[in-house]
Scaffold this motif. Structure first.
Motif, short mmCIF file in Angstrom:
data_model
loop_
_atom_site.label_atom_id
_atom_site.label_comp_id
_atom_site.label_asym_id
_atom_site.label_seq_id
_atom_site.Cartn_x
_atom_site.Cartn_y
_atom_site.Cartn_z
N ALA A 285 0.84 -1.21 0.00
CA ALA A 285 0.00 0.00 0.00
C ALA A 285 0.87 1.25 0.00
CB ALA A 285 -0.92 -0.01 1.22
N LEU A 286 1.83 1.30 -0.93
CA LEU A 286 2.73 2.44 -1.00
C LEU A 286 2.04 3.63 -1.66
CD1 LEU A 286 5.96 0.59 -2.17
CD2 LEU A 286 5.46 1.42 0.13
N PRO A 287 2.29 4.84 -1.17
CA PRO A 287 1.69 6.01 -1.80
C PRO A 287 2.34 6.29 -3.14
CG PRO A 287 3.23 6.69 -0.10
CD PRO A 287 3.13 5.19 -0.01
N GLN A 288 1.63 6.98 -4.00
CA GLN A 288 2.21 7.40 -5.28
C GLN A 288 3.22 8.51 -5.01
OE1 GLN A 288 -0.66 8.55 -8.19
NE2 GLN A 288 0.86 9.14 -9.72
N ARG A 291 7.67 8.04 -1.27
CA ARG A 291 7.01 7.18 -0.28
C ARG A 291 6.87 7.85 1.08
NH1 ARG A 291 9.45 1.22 -2.04
NH2 ARG A 291 8.92 1.51 -4.25
N PHE A 292 7.64 8.90 1.32
CA PHE A 292 7.59 9.57 2.61
C PHE A 292 6.66 10.79 2.61
CE2 PHE A 292 9.60 12.44 5.88
CZ PHE A 292 9.27 11.66 6.98
N HIS A 293 6.16 11.19 1.45
CA HIS A 293 5.46 12.47 1.38
C HIS A 293 4.23 12.58 2.29
CE1 HIS A 293 1.67 11.97 -0.90
NE2 HIS A 293 2.27 11.03 -1.58
N PRO A 294 3.46 11.50 2.58
CA PRO A 294 2.32 11.69 3.49
C PRO A 294 2.73 12.08 4.91
CG PRO A 294 2.07 9.67 2.20
CD PRO A 294 3.47 10.14 2.01
N ARG A 295 3.98 11.85 5.29
CA ARG A 295 4.46 12.17 6.64
C ARG A 295 5.43 13.36 6.64
NH1 ARG A 295 6.98 6.78 8.93
NH2 ARG A 295 6.55 7.79 10.95
N CYS A 296 5.69 13.93 5.49
CA CYS A 296 6.78 14.89 5.33
C CYS A 296 6.31 16.33 5.52
CB CYS A 296 7.41 14.74 3.95
SG CYS A 296 8.78 15.89 3.66
N PHE A 298 7.90 18.90 4.60
CA PHE A 298 8.39 19.71 3.49
C PHE A 298 7.70 19.38 2.17
CE2 PHE A 298 12.18 19.02 6.29
CZ PHE A 298 12.22 20.30 6.81
N ALA A 299 6.72 18.48 2.17
CA ALA A 299 6.15 17.97 0.92
C ALA A 299 5.43 19.07 0.13
CB ALA A 299 5.19 16.83 1.21
N ILE A 300 5.60 19.01 -1.19
CA ILE A 300 4.88 19.88 -2.12
C ILE A 300 4.19 18.98 -3.15
CG2 ILE A 300 6.42 21.85 -1.79
CD1 ILE A 300 7.91 21.01 -4.32
N ARG A 301 3.43 19.59 -4.04
CA ARG A 301 2.65 18.80 -5.01
C ARG A 301 3.55 17.85 -5.82
NH1 ARG A 301 -2.27 19.07 -7.50
NH2 ARG A 301 -2.76 21.01 -6.42
N ALA A 302 4.71 18.31 -6.22
CA ALA A 302 5.60 17.49 -7.04
C ALA A 302 6.01 16.21 -6.32
CB ALA A 302 6.84 18.28 -7.44
N CYS A 303 5.99 16.24 -5.00
CA CYS A 303 6.39 15.05 -4.23
C CYS A 303 5.38 13.91 -4.39
CB CYS A 303 6.52 15.40 -2.75
SG CYS A 303 7.78 16.65 -2.38
N THR A 304 4.16 14.23 -4.76
CA THR A 304 3.12 13.21 -4.92
C THR A 304 3.12 12.59 -6.31
OG1 THR A 304 1.41 14.74 -5.68
CG2 THR A 304 1.70 14.53 -3.30
N GLU A 305 3.97 13.09 -7.20
CA GLU A 305 3.92 12.67 -8.60
C GLU A 305 5.01 11.70 -9.00
OE1 GLU A 305 4.12 16.43 -10.51
OE2 GLU A 305 2.06 17.03 -9.96
N LYS A 306 6.19 11.78 -8.38
CA LYS A 306 7.31 10.94 -8.80
C LYS A 306 8.16 10.58 -7.59
CE LYS A 306 11.17 10.79 -12.07
NZ LYS A 306 11.95 11.55 -13.08
N ASP A 307 8.58 9.32 -7.54
CA ASP A 307 9.45 8.85 -6.47
C ASP A 307 10.89 9.21 -6.85
OD1 ASP A 307 10.31 7.70 -4.16
OD2 ASP A 307 9.97 5.63 -4.78
N ILE A 322 13.47 15.64 -3.77
CA ILE A 322 13.53 16.67 -4.79
C ILE A 322 13.80 18.04 -4.20
CG2 ILE A 322 11.98 15.38 -6.31
CD1 ILE A 322 9.75 17.33 -5.53
N ARG A 323 13.61 18.21 -2.88
CA ARG A 323 13.82 19.50 -2.24
C ARG A 323 15.21 19.64 -1.63
NH1 ARG A 323 9.15 22.33 0.79
NH2 ARG A 323 10.38 24.02 -0.11
#
Length: 334
Positions: A285-288, A291-296, A298-307, A322-323
């Protein structure tokens, strides 16, 4: 003839897969790392990050229905993933040895500790006499500083304390003088005094034998004390790696920053430690995206698009973010 500067162990793009009704899932997903000769590599992360499965993959001990699906494990020039079961058995013990997490479940309760050490030696020296194997086993117990080794040789695991059982596991692992020792949570369930003794013992034995060590733990204090290089794992992947100085003084992946922020520091006066919200996602059940962006934080939209892959930030220091370089590191840690 000079000593080679090439790493003793290289793991290249290793993927460990488990077959399920929904298809294959990766418990270890594309891990690459190196272990220098005579040095210690610390592998850290929360429970469920894939640390122990990585060690079992290196040892060729992945439980069914798991298998190594891709990548290579190279011990010097030997590709361990290409060996037959018999060939891998010849490497275990003499080439690579492992200390498992819980000695009480790793040791056989119906055999004396001496017999179990002798069994490990006999597997690699079938021509030795029983008297010679017994002498070498007692010497092995003496090397790990077990008092009265002649008496302990004939005792059963339940007759020993937790610290003594861990010393027996170390004696068994080092009985055939391996070039690489994998220590999977070697101080779990031990009190701090015994933990310090076990770590001192491992450090002294490494200095004596020149072996390399992979130290797997969730305890960053242990890593700071023991490791020359560090790999941080999350959800089956290495998300940051570098020297111990890189990781502790200049962490660049938000997961590493969170782990370090949760450690109490005696020189700092903080009312509350940092914590990482949520938990490690299961491999099915890994996120798209990252893999850490749901808990991060510093996450931005781009973090949800590519590992993101690991990329070089400075010589020998890599992070999969990416940051990175993360400008808010100092603010996050104070």
């Amino acid at each position: 003839m000079g000593v080679s500067n090439a790493p003793l162990l290289r793991v290249e793009g290793l993927r460990t897969l488990f077959s399920t009704s929904a298809g294959d899932i990766a418990a270890v997903d594309g891990v690459s790392l190196e272990v220098p000769r005579g040095k210690t590599l610390g592998i850290v992360g929360e429970s469920g990050c894939g640390k122990s499965m990585l060690s079992l993959s290196i040892m060729g001990l992945v439980p069914r229905p798991g298998r190594v699906g891709a990548g290579r494990v190279l011990l010097e020039d030997i590709n361990l993933t290409g060996l037959t079961p018999a060939g891998m058995r010849a490497v275990r013990g003499a080439g690579i040895a492992m200390i498992f997490q819980e000695p009480m479940t790793s040791l056989n309760p119906v055999h004396t500790v001496g017999d179990q050490i002798v069994e490990a030696m006999r597997a690699h020296d079938a021509g030795a006499s029983e008297a010679e194997l017994r002498k070498r086993a007692i010497d092995a117990l003496r090397r790990v500083r077990i008092p009265s080794p002649e008496r302990r040789f004939g005792e059963y695991p339940h007759q020993l304390s937790g610290g003594m059982r861990q010393r027996v596991m170390i004696a068994m692992a080092l009985a055939c003088r391996p070039r690489l020792l994998i220590a999977d949570e070697p101080t779990t369930a031990l009190d701090v005094t015994v933990q310090a003794q076990i770590l001192d013992l491992l450090r002294d034995l490494q200095a004596e034998t020149g072996m390399s060590v992979i130290l797997i733990t969730h305890d960053l204090g242990v890593v700071a004390e023991m490791a020359d290089e560090v790999a941080v794992m999350y959800a089956g992947r290495v998300v940051e790696r570098g020297t111990a100085r890189d990781i502790f003084e200049d962490p660049q992946h938000p997961y590493t920053i969170g782990l370090l922020g949760s450690i109490p520091r005696i020189e700092e006066d903080r009312e509350r430690l940092l914590s990482i919200d949520g938990s490690v996602p299961p491999p099915f059940a890994l996120p798209q995206g990252c893999r850490f962006h749901p808990r991060c934080p510093f996450a931005i939209r781009a973090c949800t698009e590519k590992d993101p892959p690991l990329r070089e930030l400075s010589p020998g220091h890599q992070a999969a973010c990416i940051r990175a370089p993360v400008e808010a590191v100092v603010e996050c840690l104070v």
